[in-house]
Design a protein around this motif. Sequence first.
Motif, PDB file in Angstrom:
ATOM      1  N   VAL A  14       0.846  -1.197   0.000  1.00  0.00           N
ATOM      2  CA  VAL A  14       0.000   0.000   0.000  1.00  0.00           C
ATOM      3  C   VAL A  14       0.882   1.248   0.000  1.00  0.00           C
ATOM      4  O   VAL A  14       1.806   1.366   0.819  1.00  0.00           O
ATOM      5  N   LEU A  15       0.594   2.174  -0.903  1.00  0.00           N
ATOM      6  CA  LEU A  15       1.363   3.406  -0.977  1.00  0.00           C
ATOM      7  C   LEU A  15       0.910   4.396   0.091  1.00  0.00           C
ATOM      8  O   LEU A  15      -0.292   4.480   0.397  1.00  0.00           O
ATOM      9  N   PRO A  16       1.827   5.188   0.627  1.00  0.00           N
ATOM     10  CA  PRO A  16       1.421   6.265   1.533  1.00  0.00           C
ATOM     11  C   PRO A  16       0.611   7.329   0.770  1.00  0.00           C
ATOM     12  O   PRO A  16       0.579   7.347  -0.461  1.00  0.00           O
ATOM     13  N   HIS A  17       0.003   8.217   1.515  1.00  0.00           N
ATOM     14  CA  HIS A  17      -0.722   9.355   0.930  1.00  0.00           C
ATOM     15  C   HIS A  17       0.229  10.164   0.027  1.00  0.00           C
ATOM     16  O   HIS A  17       1.437  10.236   0.280  1.00  0.00           O
ATOM     17  N   ALA A  18      -0.328  10.786  -1.002  1.00  0.00           N
ATOM     18  CA  ALA A  18       0.485  11.548  -1.955  1.00  0.00           C
ATOM     19  C   ALA A  18       1.311  12.629  -1.261  1.00  0.00           C
ATOM     20  O   ALA A  18       2.473  12.870  -1.628  1.00  0.00           O
ATOM     21  N   ASP A  19       0.735  13.297  -0.266  1.00  0.00           N
ATOM     22  CA  ASP A  19       1.480  14.340   0.454  1.00  0.00           C
ATOM     23  C   ASP A  19       2.675  13.750   1.203  1.00  0.00           C
ATOM     24  O   ASP A  19       3.725  14.391   1.329  1.00  0.00           O
ATOM     25  N   VAL A  20       2.497  12.557   1.728  1.00  0.00           N
ATOM     26  CA  VAL A  20       3.591  11.897   2.456  1.00  0.00           C
ATOM     27  C   VAL A  20       4.670  11.428   1.477  1.00  0.00           C
ATOM     28  O   VAL A  20       5.872  11.533   1.771  1.00  0.00           O
ATOM     29  N   ARG A  21       4.252  10.954   0.321  1.00  0.00           N
ATOM     30  CA  ARG A  21       5.241  10.495  -0.677  1.00  0.00           C
ATOM     31  C   ARG A  21       6.149  11.640  -1.133  1.00  0.00           C
ATOM     32  O   ARG A  21       7.293  11.413  -1.532  1.00  0.00           O
ATOM     33  N   LYS A  22       5.638  12.874  -1.067  1.00  0.00           N
ATOM     34  CA  LYS A  22       6.459  14.027  -1.472  1.00  0.00           C
ATOM     35  C   LYS A  22       7.694  14.200  -0.580  1.00  0.00           C
ATOM     36  O   LYS A  22       8.652  14.869  -0.978  1.00  0.00           O
ATOM     37  N   TRP A  23       7.657  13.624   0.599  1.00  0.00           N
ATOM     38  CA  TRP A  23       8.814  13.748   1.501  1.00  0.00           C
ATOM     39  C   TRP A  23       9.982  12.873   1.041  1.00  0.00           C
ATOM     40  O   TRP A  23      11.079  12.990   1.556  1.00  0.00           O
ATOM     41  N   GLY A  24       9.727  11.981   0.074  1.00  0.00           N
ATOM     42  CA  GLY A  24      10.785  11.133  -0.461  1.00  0.00           C
ATOM     43  C   GLY A  24      10.839   9.767   0.192  1.00  0.00           C
ATOM     44  O   GLY A  24      10.318   9.559   1.289  1.00  0.00           O
ATOM     45  N   ALA A  25      11.480   8.843  -0.514  1.00  0.00           N
ATOM     46  CA  ALA A  25      11.633   7.483   0.017  1.00  0.00           C
ATOM     47  C   ALA A  25      12.794   7.440   1.007  1.00  0.00           C
ATOM     48  O   ALA A  25      13.702   8.270   0.954  1.00  0.00           O
ATOM     49  N   PHE A  26      12.763   6.449   1.889  1.00  0.00           N
ATOM     50  CA  PHE A  26      13.851   6.311   2.859  1.00  0.00           C
ATOM     51  C   PHE A  26      14.003   4.854   3.261  1.00  0.00           C
ATOM     52  O   PHE A  26      13.094   4.046   3.082  1.00  0.00           O
ATOM     53  N   LYS A  27      15.173   4.563   3.794  1.00  0.00           N
ATOM     54  CA  LYS A  27      15.429   3.221   4.322  1.00  0.00           C
ATOM     55  C   LYS A  27      15.097   3.203   5.810  1.00  0.00           C
ATOM     56  O   LYS A  27      15.736   3.922   6.589  1.00  0.00           O
ATOM     57  N   PRO A  28      14.111   2.405   6.235  1.00  0.00           N
ATOM     58  CA  PRO A  28      13.802   2.333   7.669  1.00  0.00           C
ATOM     59  C   PRO A  28      14.675   1.293   8.367  1.00  0.00           C
ATOM     60  O   PRO A  28      15.188   0.375   7.739  1.00  0.00           O
ATOM     61  N   SER A  29      14.815   1.438   9.656  1.00  0.00           N
ATOM     62  CA  SER A  29      15.452   0.400  10.461  1.00  0.00           C
ATOM     63  C   SER A  29      14.593  -0.861  10.397  1.00  0.00           C
ATOM     64  O   SER A  29      13.363  -0.792  10.414  1.00  0.00           O
ATOM     65  N   THR A  30      15.244  -2.010  10.338  1.00  0.00           N
ATOM     66  CA  THR A  30      14.503  -3.275  10.332  1.00  0.00           C
ATOM     67  C   THR A  30      14.739  -4.073  11.611  1.00  0.00           C
ATOM     68  O   THR A  30      14.447  -5.263  11.664  1.00  0.00           O
ATOM     69  N   ALA A  31      15.266  -3.404  12.621  1.00  0.00           N
ATOM     70  CA  ALA A  31      15.397  -4.067  13.923  1.00  0.00           C
ATOM     71  C   ALA A  31      14.001  -4.301  14.491  1.00  0.00           C
ATOM     72  O   ALA A  31      13.126  -3.449  14.364  1.00  0.00           O
ATOM     73  N   ASN A  32      13.784  -5.469  15.101  1.00  0.00           N
ATOM     74  CA  ASN A  32      12.451  -5.771  15.626  1.00  0.00           C
ATOM     75  C   ASN A  32      12.076  -4.800  16.735  1.00  0.00           C
ATOM     76  O   ASN A  32      12.842  -4.583  17.672  1.00  0.00           O
ATOM     77  N   LEU A  33      10.868  -4.235  16.628  1.00  0.00           N
ATOM     78  CA  LEU A  33      10.443  -3.186  17.553  1.00  0.00           C
ATOM     79  C   LEU A  33      10.151  -3.696  18.959  1.00  0.00           C
ATOM     80  O   LEU A  33       9.946  -2.888  19.867  1.00  0.00           O
TER      81      LEU A  33
END
Length: 333
Positions: free
Chosen positions: A294-313
Motif C-alpha cells: 500500500v502506498l502512503p498518501h500523496a502528500d507523504v510520498r512528497k517527503w521522499g523514500a527512505f530506508k527504515p530500520s529493520t530491527a524488531n520493535l
Amino acid sequence: MTKIVTALLFLFIFFSGQAVAAPDELVVYSARKEHLVKDLFEKYEKEQGIKITYITGKAPVMLQRILSEKENTAADILLTVDAGNLWHAAQKEILVPVTSPVLDRNIPDHYKDPDNRWFGLSVRARTIVYNTDRVKKEDLSTYEALAGEDWKGRLLLRTSKKVYNQSLVAMLIATLGEDRTRSIVSGWVSNLAAPPYSSDTKVLEAIAAGQGDAAIVNTYYYGRLMKQNPDLPLGIFWADQSDNGVHVNVSGAGIVKYSKKIDQAVRFLEWLSEKDAQKIFADANMEYPVNQTVLPHADVRKWGAFKPSTANLARAGELQARAVKLMDIEGYK
C-alpha cells in the motif's frame, strides 16, 4: 461515538463488572484518538455488520483499565501507539498469541511481536527536521552526528519523558550498544539550544522561528504543521541512510486474552491489515502503511523514500527501562 455514549459505556462497565459486548459487536480500548479511528470503524461496521464500540484514552490508562477489570473487561482489542506500550501490554500477559496467515503476509516481522501477541498497523518515522534557511542538507547525516561539536547550541528536542524518545534511545542501544548511545545522548544534551519542549509541534515551531537549527521529530507532526503553513522554512532529512536506517515505530493492536470473541477479533485485525483499511489507517495521521503493498498518501510520498530500520520493535520495549535510566544519568530532561 459521542462523548455521552462513551461516558455511559464507562459507567456501565464500571458498575456492572461484566463484559457488555453483544454477539455482533467488538469493543476496542484505543489510545489512538477518536478522529483517527472513527471513519475506519464505521467502514468495518458497514462492510462486515459487526459494530465496533470504542473507548479512547492515554495508553497507560487503557492498559491499567484492562489490568484492573481482568476477566470482567469489555475489551476485545487493545489499540495503542508505540511498540514500547504494546510490548508492555504483552509483558503484563493481557494479550493472547494469534496465528494468522493473513497477518503474517501483510505485516513484516520487524513490525510485530516475535510471539504474535501484537501487530503494527501503521508505521511512524522519527527523523531529523531542519531549518532550511540555516542548514544545508548536505551537513546532515545521522542521529549520532547531531551529538558532535558542529551542533553546539543548535539542537532542539522533545522531553525524554515522551515514550517516542524513550523508544528511539532504546533502539539506539539495540543497534549501537549502550556505551555509544550514552555518548550520543550526552552530546545531544550538550548541544541543546533550549530546554526540551513538551511536544514535537512546539519543537518544530521553534526550529521554524530560528531558535534552533535541527531537531528529531515524528514526521506526521511535520506534515500537520506544513499543511497549516506550507511556507515555513522546514525540511525533512532521512537519518542514518548509509547505516541502520531511520528509526521507525508503530501504532498497533493486540487481542485481549479475556475476550469471548477471539475469532471475531482476529478477523478484525486481519481486515485492518488489508489494503483498503491500511490506506485509511495511515492517511488519517499522515503515517506509513505497515502493509508494504500500500502506498502512503500523496502528500507523504512528497517527503521522499527512505530506508527504515529493520530491527524488531519488541526491542523498544525490552530496552526502554535502560533507555530511561541512561537519559536520566546524562541529564536529558
